[in-house]
Design a protein around this motif. Sequence first.
Motif, PDB file in Angstrom:
ATOM      1  N   ASN A 182       0.816  -1.218   0.000  1.00  0.00           N
ATOM      2  CA  ASN A 182       0.000   0.000   0.000  1.00  0.00           C
ATOM      3  C   ASN A 182       0.844   1.259   0.000  1.00  0.00           C
ATOM      4  OD1 ASN A 182      -2.427  -1.322  -0.114  1.00  0.00           O
ATOM      5  ND2 ASN A 182      -2.676  -1.426   2.095  1.00  0.00           N
ATOM      6  N   ASP A 183       1.926   1.281   0.774  1.00  0.00           N
ATOM      7  CA  ASP A 183       2.786   2.457   0.819  1.00  0.00           C
ATOM      8  C   ASP A 183       3.430   2.711  -0.532  1.00  0.00           C
ATOM      9  OD1 ASP A 183       2.179   2.856   3.465  1.00  0.00           O
ATOM     10  OD2 ASP A 183       3.955   1.804   4.212  1.00  0.00           O
ATOM     11  N   GLU A 184       3.846   1.631  -1.195  1.00  0.00           N
ATOM     12  CA  GLU A 184       4.490   1.784  -2.497  1.00  0.00           C
ATOM     13  C   GLU A 184       3.503   2.284  -3.545  1.00  0.00           C
ATOM     14  OE1 GLU A 184       7.780  -1.571  -2.963  1.00  0.00           O
ATOM     15  OE2 GLU A 184       5.918  -2.323  -2.066  1.00  0.00           O
ATOM     16  N   ILE A 185       2.270   1.804  -3.486  1.00  0.00           N
ATOM     17  CA  ILE A 185       1.255   2.222  -4.450  1.00  0.00           C
ATOM     18  C   ILE A 185       0.953   3.710  -4.288  1.00  0.00           C
ATOM     19  CG2 ILE A 185      -1.197   2.004  -5.047  1.00  0.00           C
ATOM     20  CD1 ILE A 185      -0.893  -1.012  -4.530  1.00  0.00           C
ATOM     21  N   SER A 186       0.836   4.164  -3.054  1.00  0.00           N
ATOM     22  CA  SER A 186       0.497   5.572  -2.829  1.00  0.00           C
ATOM     23  C   SER A 186       1.647   6.503  -3.169  1.00  0.00           C
ATOM     24  CB  SER A 186       0.045   5.786  -1.385  1.00  0.00           C
ATOM     25  OG  SER A 186       1.092   5.458  -0.494  1.00  0.00           O
ATOM     26  N   ASN A 187       2.852   5.966  -3.332  1.00  0.00           N
ATOM     27  CA  ASN A 187       4.013   6.793  -3.648  1.00  0.00           C
ATOM     28  C   ASN A 187       4.511   6.613  -5.080  1.00  0.00           C
ATOM     29  OD1 ASN A 187       4.231   7.975  -1.065  1.00  0.00           O
ATOM     30  ND2 ASN A 187       5.181   6.117  -0.282  1.00  0.00           N
ATOM     31  N   LEU A 188       3.675   6.071  -5.944  1.00  0.00           N
ATOM     32  CA  LEU A 188       4.102   5.891  -7.332  1.00  0.00           C
ATOM     33  C   LEU A 188       4.306   7.261  -7.990  1.00  0.00           C
ATOM     34  CD1 LEU A 188       1.797   2.981  -8.536  1.00  0.00           C
ATOM     35  CD2 LEU A 188       4.257   2.892  -8.141  1.00  0.00           C
ATOM     36  N   PRO A 189       5.365   7.393  -8.759  1.00  0.00           N
ATOM     37  CA  PRO A 189       5.603   8.669  -9.436  1.00  0.00           C
ATOM     38  C   PRO A 189       4.570   8.904 -10.539  1.00  0.00           C
ATOM     39  CG  PRO A 189       7.357   7.087  -9.915  1.00  0.00           C
ATOM     40  CD  PRO A 189       6.434   6.436  -8.942  1.00  0.00           C
ATOM     41  N   PRO A 190       4.335  10.163 -10.878  1.00  0.00           N
ATOM     42  CA  PRO A 190       3.350  10.487 -11.924  1.00  0.00           C
ATOM     43  C   PRO A 190       3.597   9.763 -13.250  1.00  0.00           C
ATOM     44  CG  PRO A 190       3.983  12.468 -10.752  1.00  0.00           C
ATOM     45  CD  PRO A 190       4.885  11.363 -10.251  1.00  0.00           C
ATOM     46  N   ALA A 191       4.839   9.538 -13.617  1.00  0.00           N
ATOM     47  CA  ALA A 191       5.125   8.857 -14.889  1.00  0.00           C
ATOM     48  C   ALA A 191       4.585   7.427 -14.876  1.00  0.00           C
ATOM     49  CB  ALA A 191       6.632   8.854 -15.155  1.00  0.00           C
ATOM     50  N   VAL A 192       4.703   6.755 -13.739  1.00  0.00           N
ATOM     51  CA  VAL A 192       4.192   5.384 -13.620  1.00  0.00           C
ATOM     52  C   VAL A 192       2.667   5.400 -13.618  1.00  0.00           C
ATOM     53  CG1 VAL A 192       4.103   3.334 -12.146  1.00  0.00           C
ATOM     54  CG2 VAL A 192       6.264   4.552 -12.455  1.00  0.00           C
ATOM     55  N   LEU A 193       2.078   6.337 -12.889  1.00  0.00           N
ATOM     56  CA  LEU A 193       0.619   6.463 -12.878  1.00  0.00           C
ATOM     57  C   LEU A 193       0.083   6.751 -14.283  1.00  0.00           C
ATOM     58  CD1 LEU A 193       0.106   8.451  -9.564  1.00  0.00           C
ATOM     59  CD2 LEU A 193      -0.401   6.036  -9.981  1.00  0.00           C
ATOM     60  N   SER A 194       0.824   7.529 -15.039  1.00  0.00           N
ATOM     61  CA  SER A 194       0.431   7.820 -16.420  1.00  0.00           C
ATOM     62  C   SER A 194       0.447   6.554 -17.269  1.00  0.00           C
ATOM     63  CB  SER A 194       1.370   8.864 -17.009  1.00  0.00           C
ATOM     64  OG  SER A 194       1.023   9.128 -18.350  1.00  0.00           O
TER      65      SER A 194
ATOM     66  N   ILE B 280      -0.004   3.511 -16.176  1.00  0.00           N
ATOM     67  CA  ILE B 280      -1.148   2.704 -15.727  1.00  0.00           C
ATOM     68  C   ILE B 280      -2.434   3.235 -16.346  1.00  0.00           C
ATOM     69  CG2 ILE B 280      -2.525   2.039 -13.713  1.00  0.00           C
ATOM     70  CD1 ILE B 280       0.176   2.114 -12.111  1.00  0.00           C
ATOM     71  N   ALA B 281      -2.594   4.561 -16.326  1.00  0.00           N
ATOM     72  CA  ALA B 281      -3.792   5.182 -16.922  1.00  0.00           C
ATOM     73  C   ALA B 281      -3.878   4.859 -18.409  1.00  0.00           C
ATOM     74  CB  ALA B 281      -3.772   6.691 -16.690  1.00  0.00           C
ATOM     75  N   ASP B 282      -2.741   4.920 -19.113  1.00  0.00           N
ATOM     76  CA  ASP B 282      -2.731   4.604 -20.545  1.00  0.00           C
ATOM     77  C   ASP B 282      -3.152   3.158 -20.793  1.00  0.00           C
ATOM     78  OD1 ASP B 282      -1.946   7.180 -21.164  1.00  0.00           O
ATOM     79  OD2 ASP B 282       0.179   6.657 -21.403  1.00  0.00           O
ATOM     80  N   PHE B 283      -2.697   2.238 -19.943  1.00  0.00           N
ATOM     81  CA  PHE B 283      -3.078   0.835 -20.072  1.00  0.00           C
ATOM     82  C   PHE B 283      -4.598   0.689 -19.953  1.00  0.00           C
ATOM     83  CE2 PHE B 283      -3.966  -3.350 -18.236  1.00  0.00           C
ATOM     84  CZ  PHE B 283      -3.321  -4.180 -19.120  1.00  0.00           C
ATOM     85  N   PHE B 284      -5.176   1.341 -18.940  1.00  0.00           N
ATOM     86  CA  PHE B 284      -6.631   1.260 -18.763  1.00  0.00           C
ATOM     87  C   PHE B 284      -7.378   1.960 -19.895  1.00  0.00           C
ATOM     88  CE2 PHE B 284      -5.541   0.109 -14.353  1.00  0.00           C
ATOM     89  CZ  PHE B 284      -6.327  -1.015 -14.233  1.00  0.00           C
ATOM     90  N   LYS B 285      -6.808   3.002 -20.469  1.00  0.00           N
ATOM     91  CA  LYS B 285      -7.436   3.664 -21.624  1.00  0.00           C
ATOM     92  C   LYS B 285      -7.564   2.695 -22.791  1.00  0.00           C
ATOM     93  CE  LYS B 285      -5.785   8.323 -20.640  1.00  0.00           C
ATOM     94  NZ  LYS B 285      -4.807   9.354 -21.046  1.00  0.00           N
ATOM     95  N   VAL B 286      -6.514   1.904 -22.997  1.00  0.00           N
ATOM     96  CA  VAL B 286      -6.545   0.926 -24.090  1.00  0.00           C
ATOM     97  C   VAL B 286      -7.684  -0.068 -23.860  1.00  0.00           C
ATOM     98  CG1 VAL B 286      -5.278  -0.969 -25.184  1.00  0.00           C
ATOM     99  CG2 VAL B 286      -4.109   1.176 -24.680  1.00  0.00           C
ATOM    100  N   LEU B 287      -7.866  -0.495 -22.626  1.00  0.00           N
ATOM    101  CA  LEU B 287      -8.909  -1.475 -22.312  1.00  0.00           C
ATOM    102  C   LEU B 287     -10.305  -0.860 -22.224  1.00  0.00           C
ATOM    103  CD1 LEU B 287      -7.141  -3.651 -19.591  1.00  0.00           C
ATOM    104  CD2 LEU B 287      -7.402  -4.126 -22.036  1.00  0.00           C
ATOM    105  N   SER B 288     -10.396   0.461 -22.280  1.00  0.00           N
ATOM    106  CA  SER B 288     -11.696   1.112 -22.096  1.00  0.00           C
ATOM    107  C   SER B 288     -12.533   1.171 -23.370  1.00  0.00           C
ATOM    108  CB  SER B 288     -11.499   2.528 -21.542  1.00  0.00           C
ATOM    109  OG  SER B 288     -10.943   3.377 -22.535  1.00  0.00           O
ATOM    110  N   GLU B 289     -12.071   0.586 -24.449  1.00  0.00           N
ATOM    111  CA  GLU B 289     -12.789   0.600 -25.723  1.00  0.00           C
ATOM    112  C   GLU B 289     -13.449  -0.756 -25.950  1.00  0.00           C
ATOM    113  OE1 GLU B 289     -13.562   0.056 -28.989  1.00  0.00           O
ATOM    114  OE2 GLU B 289     -14.240   2.111 -29.122  1.00  0.00           O
ATOM    115  N   MET B 290     -14.758  -0.741 -26.177  1.00  0.00           N
ATOM    116  CA  MET B 290     -15.515  -1.985 -26.318  1.00  0.00           C
ATOM    117  C   MET B 290     -14.991  -2.883 -27.447  1.00  0.00           C
ATOM    118  SD  MET B 290     -19.602  -2.576 -26.764  1.00  0.00           S
ATOM    119  CE  MET B 290     -19.665  -2.440 -28.533  1.00  0.00           C
ATOM    120  N   SER B 291     -14.636  -2.308 -28.578  1.00  0.00           N
ATOM    121  CA  SER B 291     -14.145  -3.120 -29.699  1.00  0.00           C
ATOM    122  C   SER B 291     -12.850  -3.835 -29.330  1.00  0.00           C
ATOM    123  CB  SER B 291     -13.907  -2.241 -30.927  1.00  0.00           C
ATOM    124  OG  SER B 291     -15.126  -1.670 -31.359  1.00  0.00           O
TER     125      SER B 291
END
Length: 135
Positions: free
Chosen positions: A18-30, A32-43
């Motif tokens: 939990n401590d490591e997750i809350s301290n992830l740098p913005p580049a890593v969070l970005s 992760i967000a990009d990965f979920f963006k790819v999966l957010s398309e129904m096709s």
Amino acid sequence: MPKITASQYSTETTLLGNDEISNLPPAVLSMIADFFKVLSEMSRLQIICALKNGEKNVSQIIEITGLGQANVSKHLKVLTQAGIVTRSQEGVNVFYAIANPLVFLLCDIVCNSIATQLQEQNQQLESLKLFQKAF
């Protein structure tokens, strides 16, 4: 590989505490967000599901999903660039496969969460119907 369901998954099975997750740098969070963006398309999810039982060529994916050729090709490119799907060429044929089967665990977790939410909503609806009958 044994199938892990969402009910078997816990925060203890993550690679990061939990401590490591809350301290992830913005580049890593970005990332992760990009990965979920790819999966957010129904096709793209349809294509991933089509590849669940093994590699397929574009024609097979089109047949399974009902999507158009240009649409499938566009989404396969995005999935490949994201590292979710691999591409291999055998002669004139190009085959696509899931690069990391853990994407199915992620989908299972999300589906189980949605199923739980729907069950809770259904229970609330039934309670409302009973309340409505009282009048």
